[in-house]
Design an enzyme around this catalytic site. Structure first.
Site, short mmCIF file in Angstrom:
data_model
loop_
_atom_site.label_atom_id
_atom_site.label_comp_id
_atom_site.label_asym_id
_atom_site.label_seq_id
_atom_site.Cartn_x
_atom_site.Cartn_y
_atom_site.Cartn_z
N LYS C 80 0.85 -1.19 0.00
CA LYS C 80 0.00 0.00 0.00
C LYS C 80 0.89 1.24 0.00
O LYS C 80 1.91 1.27 0.69
CB LYS C 80 -0.90 -0.02 1.24
CG LYS C 80 -1.97 1.06 1.27
CD LYS C 80 -2.88 0.90 2.50
CE LYS C 80 -3.98 1.94 2.56
NZ LYS C 80 -4.86 1.76 3.75
N SER C 154 -9.82 1.89 2.72
CA SER C 154 -8.92 2.65 1.87
C SER C 154 -7.90 1.81 1.12
O SER C 154 -7.34 2.27 0.13
CB SER C 154 -8.17 3.67 2.73
OG SER C 154 -7.29 3.01 3.61
N SER C 178 -10.08 -0.44 6.89
CA SER C 178 -9.44 -0.23 5.59
C SER C 178 -8.75 -1.45 4.99
O SER C 178 -8.36 -1.42 3.82
CB SER C 178 -8.41 0.91 5.68
OG SER C 178 -9.06 2.15 5.60
#
Lengths: 481, 96, 500
Positions: C80, C154, C178
Site C-alpha cells: 500500500k 482505503s 481499511s
C-alpha cells in the site's frame, strides 16, 4: 502609589544526554547545519518517537533536587502549532500530567535567603533554529534558513510560582537553579549555547494588594544580567503605564539589550489555540516510590547542604563556603585536599586566591586542574611544616599549574632549597652580620628600623627561601638582643 | 450542533487550510451533519468512566541514550521543495 | 506445474521456489506481465516497480544462503502506498506528497526487503481516509469483480491487486476497516492484527491510536505466512508490543479446537442486505458443521462506535497531517510569505475528504470543545472496549458481517460523507478496542463477493486464521475468480469537480 513587582520565571534547560529525546541523533552543539537529523527529528512521514531513558533519569534527579513531587504516572501530549522550526507542526510536551509538581528553590539575595516555590517541571522536545538570511548570492529578500540540529533536544521546563519580588531575586533564582543543575550534571546551563533559556512573567500591583496584576511575558533574554535588566525596565514601564492612568495589556514582549527597552512582539500564531491532546505514539510512564527513593539516595549533596556543612563541620566562614560550593568540581577538589590532611581554612584561602584564578585564566574546571588535589595538599604540607614560606608556595604555584608538576620538581628546577630547620639560616646570617657592621651597630644601639633591612639581606642570600617570620627571631638570637 | 461560517473560518485558520467560499459553505453543512450524528455520544452517562488514553496494557517504553548518525540529511535536502544545502529554505514569516 | 504460478497460493509458490521447481525471477516476471495486462483496467497500482522487483527476484535466485530462513522467499508482494519505501516515491495517493521520496524503509518493508520482491505500490483513499478508494487524488481503482463498483477502501489497490491475481500477497493498513472492508468487497482474506502486533514505524500515520498494518491474501494460510513475516517487536515503535509474536502458520497445523462463536446481536439488525444476511447464516452453519458452538452475545455500545471513531480519528489526523506544510518535503505552492505558503500548499495539496477530516478533528480539539468531543470519545472508547471484554468471557471469537452490503457503485456514497462513514459500522469497533479482526469471503451477492468478519481477543490472530483455514478446506468461496476484469478497456480518470 507604591507598586510591588510580581515575577515568575519559566526556565528551559537542556538535559545533558548524548542523543535526542525521541531519536538517536547526537545532541552535540555546533555541528554542520542539519547534520544531527534523522526521519524522527525531521518529522518525516511515518516516523515515530521513542523516549530516551536517560532524559527521564536526569529530569527526575533535577525535580528531586528541587524538592518536587514526582508524578507516579506521567504522559506526553502534543502541542499543535505551525512554525517552520517545528518539523511535525506539533511539539511533544507534557500538559496535564507533567513529570513533577510542587517544589522549591532556596535563593539568597541582598544577604538573606528564602524559598521560591516551583509549580511544575515538565519534559519536552526543543524546536530547530531559524536563521534569517542576508539577501544576496541568489537568496531572495525575506528568506529564512532552517537548521533542525536542535530539533528534538531534550528539555525540561521549570516553572516557578510568581513568588519573586525583585529583578535581583530573579537573578538570584537563576544563579541558584544553575548551581543545582550543574551540581547534578543534569545540564551545562550555558545560555550562549542555548542550554538554558528563560522567559519572565512580570506584573505589578499596589503594595499590599493580593490579587495579581496583568502580566507581560518577556522573551529574548540572553543572559542572567539581561533577565534582571529587562525585568527592571519592564517594571518601570508598567509603573508608568499605571501612573498615567493606563492599563497593562497581556502580551509577549521582547527585550532589546542594546536599547535596554522592551517592545511588543508580533505573535507567531494567527490564532492561539494549541489543541493539546495525549500523544498517541507514546504509552504512559510510571514511577514507583522505590524508584524515587533510589533516585533520591543517588543525589549528590546539594550546594545549600554542603555550604552549611563546610561552615559547621570545617569551620569555614560563610563567604568561603559560598565560593567553594559554587561549582561541585571546586567543592570536590577542596574536600579531597582537606581529606589529605590540609587545614581547611588554609586550603580554602589557597584555592580562592591561587587555584581559581589560574583555572579561570586557563578556562578549566577544578576537576581538570593540572595541579591535582594531592599536589596541592603536598604543597600546603611543605608550608605547614615550615619547609617553604607562604610566599614561595604562592610563587611556585603558577609553574606547578603550567607544567603540571609537583612542588618538589619546581623547587628543584628553580634551585630553591628547602628550609631544613632554623640551623640552615646560620651561614647566611653569619655572612650578613659580617658584611653589615654599621647596621649591626645601629641595631644594637636600639635602632630597630634596620632590622627590616637585615632581614631583607638574609632573604636575598637565601633567594627568598627563608621564612620571613623566623629570620628576625634568628638574627636577634645570634646578636644576643 | 450546527457550525456557522465564522467557526469554519476560525477552524480553517487554526488548521492552516485555505478554503474557497464554496468550500466553506459546503463544510458548514457537512460538519454540522456529522456533528449532529456525533451528538448522540452526549446521551451516554460517562461521569465515572476513565478516558482510554492508550489501548495497550504497556507502559515505560524507552530507548537507551546512545547517539548514532542517520545519514539522511543530503537525501532529504535533495528532494526538499526549498533548500539551499545544508539548509532548508522558507519564506520569511509575515511582517517580521 | 504451470510456469506462470498465477494460480498458486503464496505458500505453494514459496514451496516451489524453495524446492527449485520455480525461479523467483520467472514468478516475478509472470506477475509483472499480468500487471501490465490487467492494471490499465483496474488501476490498482500507483507505482509498478518492474526493474526493482526483477532485481530483487534475481537476487533471491542467486543467493541460496538464506534458503529456508524466510518462508516467503521469492514470493512477490504489493505494498500500500502509505508504507515508506526507501528511494521509491510514497504518495499516500495525495498531491501533497508530490516529490516525497522516503530516505528510509518502514519496519515491515525492511523485514520483507530481500525476501519478497516488491511489485509496486498500490492505490488508496488519500491518506487512507475513505471506504471506496474514490478519495485517491490520483485515480480510482476498480473492483475486479465489477468495474462499475468500488473495490472498497482505503486499501482498495491492495485488495484489487490480490483479487485479480496481480499479486499473490499485499500489505494494507486498517484504521477503521481499511483492510477488512476492501477484502470483503474484493473477495479476499484481509487481517487487521491486534494493535501493537505489527510495527507502525514507516506507516504514514492517519490515526495513530487506531492504525495497524496487515496482510491481504487469498487464503488464511497465506495471510498467516505474511503476518508471521511482519509481526513482532520493534524498538522504533513504542506502541509495538515487546513480546515476540508466536507463529500463526505453525498454529494452522494444530488440531482444530471446537470454539464458542459469539454472534453480537447488534450486528445482525436492520440495514443488513438480504444476501449478506443469508451468507452469514450459511457461514454460521459451516462453522457449526466444523464443531463450533454458537452463542448470542451483546456489544451494547455498538451504535456509538461510528461517532466515537469520527471524533478520535480526525482529531489525531488533524495533528498527524499538520506536518504537510511545504517546508521539508512534498508539495510547496507558490506564495509570497510563510502564512500564504501554508494556506496555499495545504489547500492545493489535500483533497476534499482530507480537508473535511482535518476540519472536524481541529474543531474537536479546539479550545472549549475538547471535553465535549475528544474527552467524551475517549470515555466511550473505554465502554466499547469493555463490551468486548465481557463478550469474550462468553465466546472465543465473534462472527459478524464485514459490511452491511456487497460493493457499492462509484459515486453512490461519495456525495454524502455520513453515509460513507456508516458503511464502516461493523469494522470500526475492532480498531477502537485494539482487537484483531479478519474478513474472509463467505458468499456472493450476484457476481459480487460477500465477506464475513471474525473478531478475537487481543493477540488471537492464530485462532482467527485457524478457523478460516479450516473453513477454507470445506468451502470454495475463496477460489472464486473475478470474471469481468477482461471487459472494461477505458481508464477511468478523475475529472475535475468530482469529489476527492
Amino acid at each position: 502609589m507604591k507598586y510591588e513587582p510580581v515575577i515568575g520565571l519559566e526556565v528551559h534547560v537542556q538535559l545533558k544526554t548524548a542523543s535526542k529525546i525521541f531519536c538517536s541523533c547526537s545532541t552535540e552543539f555546533g555541528r554542520e547545519p542539519n547534520l544531527n537529523t534523522c526521519p524522527v527529528c525531521m518529522g518525516l512521514p511515518g516516523s515515530l518517537p521513542v523516549l530516551n531513558r536517560r532524559a527521564v533519569d536526569l529530569a527526575i534527579s533535577a525535580a528531586l533536587a528541587l524538592d518536587c513531587r514526582i508524578s507516579p504516572f506521567f504522559k506526553f501530549d502534543r502541542k499543535n502549532y505551525f512554525y517552520p522550526d517545528l518539523p511535525k507542526a506539533y511539539q511533544i510536551s507534557q500538559y496535564d500530567l507533567p513529570l513533577a509538581t510542587g517544589g522549591r528553590l532556596e535563593i539568597s539575595a541582598n544577604g538573606s535567603s528564602r524559598n521560591i516555590d516551583i509549580e511544575r517541571i515538565h519534559m519536552e522536545e526543543d524546536a530547530g533554529k531559524l536563521v534569517h538570511a542576508e539577501p544576496g548570492h541568489g537568496v531572495p529578500k525575506g528568506t529564512s534558513f532552517v537548521d533542525y540540529n536542535r530539533a528534538g533536544t531534550p528539555l525540561i521546563e521549570i516553572v516557578s510560582r510568581p513568588d519573586l519580588r525583585s529583578p535581583a531575586e530573579a537573578h538570584a533564582y537563576l544563579d541558584a537553579l544553575k548551581h543545582i543543575l550543574r551540581y547534578l550534571d543534569v545540564s551545562d546551563c550555558n545560555m550562549e549555547e542555548g542550554s538554558l533559556r528563560c522567559d519572565a512573567n512580570v506584573s505589578i500591583r499596589p503594595a499590599g494588594e493580593t490579587a495579581l496584576g496583568t502580566r507581560s511575558e518577556l522573551k529574548n533574554l540572553n543572559s542572567f544580567k539581561f533577565v534582571e535588566k529587562a525585568i527592571e525596565i519592564e517594571i518601570e514601564r508598567q509603573t508608568e503605564v499605571l501612573e498615567s492612568g493606563g492599563r497593562v495589556i497581556q502580551e509577549t514582549r521582547g527585550y532589546d539589550s542594546a536599547k535596554n527597552t522592551t517592545h511588543p512582539q508580533r505573535s507567531k500564531e494567527q490564532a492561539h489555540d494549541y489543541r493539546y491532546f495525549p500523544e498517541p505514539d507514546l504509552p504512559g510512564f510510571t514511577v514507583t516510590p522505590d524508584q524515587i527513593e533510589r533516585f533520591r539516595s543517588a543525589l549528590p549533596e546539594l550546594p545549600a547542604a554542603r555550604r552549611r556543612r563546610f561552615q559547621t563541620k570545617l569551620g569555614l566562614p560563610a563567604y568561603d563556603a559560598e565560593v567553594l560550593t559554587a561549582e561541585s568540581d571546586t567543592a570536590d577538589y577542596f574536600e579531597k585536599v582537606v581529606g589529605l590532611g590540609a587545614d581547611p581554612k588554609k586550603t580554602s584561602n589557597f584555592i580562592m586566591t591561587e587555584l581559581l584564578f589560574n583555572l579561570k585564566t586557563a578556562g578549566l574546571p577544578a576537576g581538570r586542574s593540572p595541579v591535582t588535589p594531592a599536589r596541592l595538599a603536598e604543597l600546603l604540607k611543605l608550608q605547614a611544616d615550615g619547609k617553604i614560606s607562604g610566599k614561595i608556595a604562592k610563587d611556585i604555584f603558577p609553574a606547578m599549574f603550567e607544567k603540571g608538576v609537583s612542588a618538589q620538581e619546581v623547587l628543584k628546577d628553580q634551585k630553591i632549597e628547602l628550609i631544613a630547620d632554623a640551623g640552615s639560616l646560620d651561614e647566611p646570617i653569619r655572612q650578613v652580620i659580617s658584611e653589615n657592621p654599621k647596621a649591626i651597630e645601629d641595631l644594637r644601639a636600639g635602632k630597630l628600623t634596620v632590622l627590616g633591612f637585615l632581614v631583607g639581606q638574609v632573604m636575598k642570600k637565601t633567594r627568598g627561601q627563608a621564612d620571613p617570620k623566623i629570620v628576625p627571631q634568628e638574627l636577634k638570637k645570634r646578636l644576643g638582643i | 450542533m450546527s457550525i456557522d461560517r465564522k467557526t469554519v473560518e476560525h477552524v480553517a485558520a487554526l488548521a492552516r487550510l485555505g478554503l474557497t467560499g464554496e468550500e466553506k459553505t459546503k463544510l458548514e453543512a457537512e460538519l454540522s451533519g456529522i456533528l449532529d450524528h456525533v451528538a448522540q455520544l452526549s446521551k451516554l452517562e460517562t461521569g465515572k468512566v476513565e478516558p482510554l488514553y492508550h489501548i495497550l496494557p504497556i507502559q515505560n517504553v524507552f530507548r537507551e541514550d546512545a547517539a548514532s548518525p542517520a545519514g539522511v540529511r543530503d537525501d532529504v535536502l535533495k528532494h526538499a521543495p526549498g533548500a539551499r544545502p545544508p539548509f532548508f529554505v522558507v519564506p520569511n514569516v509575515l511582517d517580521e | 506445474m504451470s510456469k506462470t504460478g498465477l494460480d498458486l497460493s503464496a505458500c505453494q509458490l514459496a514451496d516451489a521456489i524453495r524446492d527449485g521447481e520455480l525461479r523467483a525471477a520467472d514468478v516475478c516476471g509472470t506477475f509483472l506481465e499480468h500487471i501490465r495486462e490487467q492494471d490499465p483496467k483496474l488501476q490498482a497500482f500507483v507505482t509498478v516497480l518492474e526493474d526493482d522487483a526483477m532485481r530483487q527476484a534475481e537476487s533471491v535466485d542467486r543467493d541460496h544462503s538464506h534458503a529456508g530462513a524466510a518462508l516467503l522467499r521469492g514470493v512477490p508482494i504489493a505494498l500500500k502506498d502509505n508504507l515508506c519505501t526507501r528511494g521509491v516515491p510514497t504518495t499516500c495517493s495525495s498531491k501533497i506528497l508530490e516529490g516525497f521520496v522516503p530516505p528510509y524503509d518502514a519496519t515491515v518493508v525492511a523485514r520483507l526487503r530481500g525476501v519478497t520482491p516488491f511489485l509496486g505500490k498500490t492505490n488508496l483513499d488519500e491518506f487512507a481516509m475513505g471506504s471506496s478508494t474514490e478519495n485517491s487524488a490520483l485515480f480510482e481503482t476498480r473492483n475486479p469483480h465489477d468495474p462499475g463498483c468500488v473495490p472498497g477502501g482505503s486499501s482498495g489497490g491492495s485488495a484489487a491487486a490480490v483479487a485479480s491475481g496481480m499479486a499473490p500477497l499485499a500489505l494494507g493498513s486498517d484504521t477503521g476497516g481499511s483492510i477488512r472492508q476492501p477484502a470483503a468487497f474484493c473477495g479476499v482474506v484481509g487481517l487487521k492484527p491486534t494493535y501493537g502486533r505489527v510495527s507502525r514505524y514507516g506507516l504514514i500515520a492517519f490515526a495513530s491510536s487506531l492504525d495497524q498494518i496487515g496482510p491481504f491474501a487469498r487464503t488464511a494460510e497465506d495471510a498467516a505466512l505474511l503476518l508471521d513475516a511482519i509481526a513482532g517487536p520493534d524498538p522504533r515503535d513504542a506502541t509495538c508490543l515487546a513480546t515476540a509474536a508466536p507463529s500463526c502458520r505453525a498454529a494452522l497445523s494444530k488440531p482444530f479446537e471446537k470454539l464458542r462463536v459469539g454472534l453480537p446481536r447488534e450486528y445482525f439488525q436492520e440495514g443488513l442486505s438480504a444476501p449478506v444476511a443469508q451468507a452469514l447464516a450459511a457461514t454460521r452453519q459451516s462453522l457449526q458443521d466444523l464443531g463450533c458452538s454458537m452463542v448470542d452475545v451483546s456489544l451494547p455500545h455498538t451504535d456509538y462506535a461510528v461517532p466515537t471513531y469520527y471524533i478520535l480519528a480526525p482529531a489525531e489526523a488533524s495533528s498527524n497531517l499538520a506536518r504537510y506544510d511545504g517546508v521539508q518535503y512534498g508539495l510547496r505552492a507558490p506564495a509570497g510569505n510563510l502564512i500564504e505558503q501554508y494556506l496555499n500548499t495545504r489547500s492545493a495539496g489535500f483533497g476534499r475528504e482530507v480537508k473535511r477530516r482535518i476540519m472536524l478533528g481541529t474543531y474537536a480539539l479546539s479550545s472549549g470543545y475538547y471535553d465535549a468531543y475528544y474527552l467524551k470519545a475517549l470515555k466511550v472508547r473505554r465502554l466499547i472496549h469493555d463490551d468486548f471484554s465481557k463478550a469474550f468471557a462468553q465466546a472465543d471469537v465473534l462472527l459478524t458481517p464485514t459490511t452491511p452490503t456487497a460493493a457499492f457503485r462509484f459515486g453512490e456514497k461519495v456525495s454524502d460523507p455520513l453515509q460513507m462513514y456508516l458503511s464502516d459500522i461493523f469494522t470500526i469497533s475492532a480498531n477502537l478496542a485494539g482487537l484483531p479482526a479478519l474478513s474472509f469471503p463467505c458468499g456472493m451477492d450476484g457476481h459480487l463477493p460477500i465477506g464475513a468478519q471474525l473478531i478475537g481477543p487481543a493477540l488471537s490472530e492464530a485462532r482467527l486464521l485457524r478457523i478460516v483455514h479450516e473453513y477454507q478446506k470445506d468451502t470454495n468461496w475463496h477460489l472464486r475468480r473475478p470474471q469481468s476484469i477482461l471487459r472494461s478497456p477505458q481508464k477511468r480518470k478523475r475529472t475535475p469537480g468530482e469529489a476527492g
